[in-house]
Design a protein around this motif. Sequence first.
Motif, PDB file in Angstrom:
ATOM      1  N   HIS A   2       0.829  -1.200   0.000  1.00  0.00           N
ATOM      2  CA  HIS A   2       0.000   0.000   0.000  1.00  0.00           C
ATOM      3  C   HIS A   2       0.863   1.250   0.000  1.00  0.00           C
ATOM      4  N   GLN A   3       1.920   1.224   0.774  1.00  0.00           N
ATOM      5  CA  GLN A   3       2.771   2.411   0.888  1.00  0.00           C
ATOM      6  C   GLN A   3       3.575   2.672  -0.374  1.00  0.00           C
ATOM      7  N   TYR A   4       4.094   1.598  -0.979  1.00  0.00           N
ATOM      8  CA  TYR A   4       5.056   1.789  -2.069  1.00  0.00           C
ATOM      9  C   TYR A   4       4.534   1.443  -3.465  1.00  0.00           C
ATOM     10  N   TYR A   5       3.507   0.632  -3.590  1.00  0.00           N
ATOM     11  CA  TYR A   5       3.141   0.126  -4.910  1.00  0.00           C
ATOM     12  C   TYR A   5       1.711   0.446  -5.348  1.00  0.00           C
ATOM     13  N   TRP A   6       0.717   0.082  -4.547  1.00  0.00           N
ATOM     14  CA  TRP A   6      -0.659   0.121  -5.038  1.00  0.00           C
ATOM     15  C   TRP A   6      -1.072   1.509  -5.514  1.00  0.00           C
ATOM     16  N   ASP A   7      -0.881   2.501  -4.675  1.00  0.00           N
ATOM     17  CA  ASP A   7      -1.350   3.851  -5.003  1.00  0.00           C
ATOM     18  C   ASP A   7      -0.604   4.419  -6.206  1.00  0.00           C
ATOM     19  N   LEU A   8       0.715   4.351  -6.173  1.00  0.00           N
ATOM     20  CA  LEU A   8       1.510   4.919  -7.266  1.00  0.00           C
ATOM     21  C   LEU A   8       1.224   4.205  -8.578  1.00  0.00           C
ATOM     22  N   THR A   9       1.177   2.872  -8.543  1.00  0.00           N
ATOM     23  CA  THR A   9       0.941   2.113  -9.772  1.00  0.00           C
ATOM     24  C   THR A   9      -0.399   2.487 -10.398  1.00  0.00           C
ATOM     25  N   GLN A  10      -1.454   2.530  -9.592  1.00  0.00           N
ATOM     26  CA  GLN A  10      -2.768   2.899 -10.118  1.00  0.00           C
ATOM     27  C   GLN A  10      -2.741   4.282 -10.751  1.00  0.00           C
ATOM     28  N   ARG A  11      -2.155   5.243 -10.080  1.00  0.00           N
ATOM     29  CA  ARG A  11      -2.222   6.613 -10.565  1.00  0.00           C
ATOM     30  C   ARG A  11      -1.448   6.827 -11.857  1.00  0.00           C
ATOM     31  N   ILE A  12      -0.232   6.286 -11.948  1.00  0.00           N
ATOM     32  CA  ILE A  12       0.581   6.605 -13.127  1.00  0.00           C
ATOM     33  C   ILE A  12       0.132   5.828 -14.368  1.00  0.00           C
ATOM     34  N   TYR A  13      -0.363   4.595 -14.171  1.00  0.00           N
ATOM     35  CA  TYR A  13      -0.839   3.848 -15.341  1.00  0.00           C
ATOM     36  C   TYR A  13      -2.227   4.323 -15.756  1.00  0.00           C
ATOM     37  N   ARG A  14      -3.042   4.714 -14.802  1.00  0.00           N
ATOM     38  CA  ARG A  14      -4.317   5.318 -15.167  1.00  0.00           C
ATOM     39  C   ARG A  14      -4.087   6.614 -15.922  1.00  0.00           C
ATOM     40  N   GLU A  15      -3.096   7.433 -15.489  1.00  0.00           N
ATOM     41  CA  GLU A  15      -2.792   8.677 -16.197  1.00  0.00           C
ATOM     42  C   GLU A  15      -2.353   8.399 -17.627  1.00  0.00           C
ATOM     43  N   GLU A  16      -1.598   7.338 -17.836  1.00  0.00           N
ATOM     44  CA  GLU A  16      -1.140   6.984 -19.176  1.00  0.00           C
ATOM     45  C   GLU A  16      -2.304   6.585 -20.080  1.00  0.00           C
ATOM     46  N   GLY A  41      -3.346  12.100 -10.622  1.00  0.00           N
ATOM     47  CA  GLY A  41      -4.189  12.030  -9.449  1.00  0.00           C
ATOM     48  C   GLY A  41      -3.625  12.624  -8.175  1.00  0.00           C
ATOM     49  N   THR A  42      -4.292  12.279  -7.064  1.00  0.00           N
ATOM     50  CA  THR A  42      -3.914  12.764  -5.739  1.00  0.00           C
ATOM     51  C   THR A  42      -3.405  11.589  -4.920  1.00  0.00           C
ATOM     52  N   PRO A  43      -2.149  11.615  -4.493  1.00  0.00           N
ATOM     53  CA  PRO A  43      -1.607  10.469  -3.746  1.00  0.00           C
ATOM     54  C   PRO A  43      -2.404  10.167  -2.483  1.00  0.00           C
ATOM     55  N   PHE A  44      -2.728   8.886  -2.297  1.00  0.00           N
ATOM     56  CA  PHE A  44      -3.382   8.386  -1.088  1.00  0.00           C
ATOM     57  C   PHE A  44      -4.648   9.170  -0.742  1.00  0.00           C
ATOM     58  N   CYS A  45      -5.404   9.534  -1.761  1.00  0.00           N
ATOM     59  CA  CYS A  45      -6.646  10.283  -1.518  1.00  0.00           C
ATOM     60  C   CYS A  45      -7.699   9.385  -0.871  1.00  0.00           C
ATOM     61  N   ALA A  46      -8.553   9.991  -0.077  1.00  0.00           N
ATOM     62  CA  ALA A  46      -9.649   9.264   0.550  1.00  0.00           C
ATOM     63  C   ALA A  46     -10.784   9.100  -0.452  1.00  0.00           C
ATOM     64  N   PRO A  47     -11.453   7.949  -0.449  1.00  0.00           N
ATOM     65  CA  PRO A  47     -12.613   7.787  -1.328  1.00  0.00           C
ATOM     66  C   PRO A  47     -13.591   8.940  -1.134  1.00  0.00           C
ATOM     67  N   GLY A  48     -14.126   9.415  -2.232  1.00  0.00           N
ATOM     68  CA  GLY A  48     -15.014  10.572  -2.192  1.00  0.00           C
ATOM     69  C   GLY A  48     -14.330  11.862  -2.569  1.00  0.00           C
ATOM     70  N   THR A  49     -13.010  11.898  -2.489  1.00  0.00           N
ATOM     71  CA  THR A  49     -12.256  13.054  -2.972  1.00  0.00           C
ATOM     72  C   THR A  49     -12.461  13.161  -4.483  1.00  0.00           C
ATOM     73  N   PRO A  50     -12.711  14.345  -5.032  1.00  0.00           N
ATOM     74  CA  PRO A  50     -12.917  14.469  -6.484  1.00  0.00           C
ATOM     75  C   PRO A  50     -11.781  13.820  -7.279  1.00  0.00           C
ATOM     76  N   CYS A 108     -10.626  10.897  -7.306  1.00  0.00           N
ATOM     77  CA  CYS A 108      -9.730  10.035  -6.533  1.00  0.00           C
ATOM     78  C   CYS A 108      -9.581   8.688  -7.236  1.00  0.00           C
ATOM     79  N   ASP A 109      -8.352   8.200  -7.344  1.00  0.00           N
ATOM     80  CA  ASP A 109      -8.134   6.927  -8.022  1.00  0.00           C
ATOM     81  C   ASP A 109      -8.676   5.741  -7.241  1.00  0.00           C
ATOM     82  N   ALA A 110      -8.918   5.896  -5.950  1.00  0.00           N
ATOM     83  CA  ALA A 110      -9.568   4.829  -5.199  1.00  0.00           C
ATOM     84  C   ALA A 110     -11.001   4.614  -5.665  1.00  0.00           C
ATOM     85  N   ASP A 111     -11.594   5.621  -6.291  1.00  0.00           N
ATOM     86  CA  ASP A 111     -12.967   5.525  -6.802  1.00  0.00           C
ATOM     87  C   ASP A 111     -13.007   5.204  -8.295  1.00  0.00           C
TER      88      ASP A 111
END
Length: 472
Positions: free
Chosen positions: A301-315, A327-336, A338-341
Motif C-alpha cells: 500500500h505504501q510503495y506500490y498500489w497507489d503509485l501504480t494505479q495513478r501513473i498507469y491510469r494517467e497513461e 491524481g492525488t496520492p493516497f486520496c480518501a474515497p469521495g475526494t474528487p 480520486c483513483d480509489a474511486d
Amino acid sequence: MPLVPQYVRRIRAGCLAAAALMLVGAGPAVPAPAGGADRPGHCAGMDALAVPGAEHQRAACLDELTTAGTVASGHTDEADWSGLTPKDLATPSGVPGIQIDGYFPDSSTTNTTHGWNHDSQFVIRLPDRWNGGLVIAGSPGVRKQYANDRAFGDWVLARGYAFAATDKGSTGAAFHRDGAAPGDALAEWNTRVTQLTLAAREVTTRHYQRPVSRTLAMGMSNGGYLVRWQLENHPELYDGGVDWEGTLWRTEAPNPLTFLPPTLRAYPTWAAGGAGARAAHREIVGAGFPAGSEFLWPYHHQYYWDLTQRIYREELDPEYDGATEAGTPFCAPGTPACDADYDYGSRPGAVRDAVERIALTGRIGKPLITFHGTLDVLLPISKTSDTYAAMVRREGRGALHRYYRVEGGTHVDSLFDAFPDRLRPLVPCHRSAVVALERWLDHGRRPPAGRTLPMPEGADPATLLTRCPLTG
C-alpha cells in the motif's frame, strides 16, 4: 501499438544500412575500457562494431561483464536493480567481453544515465566465450536498462549468452508524459524491444562472425508482459521466452485498472481495524490479493498500489482527473477524481481503445514458460497469470505454454530477506525455467505440465536461494 509489417521492414533496412557505420554522437562518455586488452583475441574487432540504428554508442573492453565487475567499473547502475533480488544471491563471475552502451533516436529525456538525458538507452554485452545464444530483456517497472543485471543478466552471461536490454523508451514515475496520445508510452515499450532485438541480433552476428543460433526473450513484471507481447506479435524474431510474473493488459477485466482501485478503497478501513475491517478484508481478497498475504499489504500500500494505479491510469485515461497529473496520492474515497474511486467499466470507450493498443491476446507463436508467485501482492496471480494461461488455451496455443504457480513467491525477491520464514525467492525458478526451455528447444523435451510448485517444508534460506525444481 503493434508494429505493422512495413515498420518492421524499415527497422530491418535501417539495421543493414547502419551496419557499415560507427554512429557515435557527442556527449559524456561511458567509463573508459577496463583492462583485458592485452589478451590475444579478447575484444578483437571491438572498434568496428556498430549497433544498427543507434544514434550514439560507446564500446568498452571489460575483464568482467557481470555485476561482480561492472559495479566497480561503472558499467551498471546498482540503483536500477536495487530491491529486486535477495541480498545473499550469489554473483557469477569470470565473464570477460565487450559491453556496448548507447541509445536509439528518441525525443524523450527521462533517462539520465551517463549524463546522456536521452531515452531508448540500451546495453549489449558480448562475452568472449559465447554459446551462440542471445537473451533480450526489457526492464521491469519503470526502471532503466540495467534493471535485470542481478536477477538474470549475470547468470545468462555466465552461461555463455550474449545479453541485450533496453529502458523501453521511457523511465520513471512520469513515463506517461512521453507520447501525444493515451497509450503511446506503453506502446513504445513494445516497439523498443523489437528494435533492440533486430539490432542486437545483427551486431552479435557481426561480432562472432556466425549467426545467432537462439534468441530468447526474458523479463519480469512489465518485462514479462513484453515477453508475452513479443511472442504474440513477432514470434519470427525469437525461439522462445521466459515470462516472470508478467503484467496482464487486456480491454476487459481483469487488468490493473480493475483490481487496484477496490483495494485502495478498502485498505485504510482494514488497516484501521474496527467494525468495517472484516468487510474491507473481503473486498481486498475479492480484488485478488489472497488471504494469507496480509503481512505484505502495508508495504505494498505504501510503495506500490497507489503509485501504480495513478501513473498507469494517467497513461491510459488522463481525462479522469482533468488538469491534475496522475491524481492525488493516497486520496480518501469521495475526494474528487480520486483513483480509489476509479471505475474502469464506466469510463468512455476511448479508454478501452488505449488499452487495446497494448492488449495481450494469448496467441503466442513460440514456446513460453510462465511462472508466478502465489503471494504476489502487486499483480495478484488469480487476476493476471491464471487469466493469461486461460487465454493461451482458448487460442489453441496451450501446447506452446507451460505455467507454474510458485507457492510462497511474491513480486520482488528482496522481500524474502524480511520474511525468510514465509516467502521463497523466484530467482531459482527463473533458472529452472531457462534450463527447461533449453531442453525443450534442443531436444523437444517439453517441460512437465503446468502445476503449483509447493513451498518446501523445513527448507533453510540457503536452499531456497538455489532450488526451484519444476517437477516438485
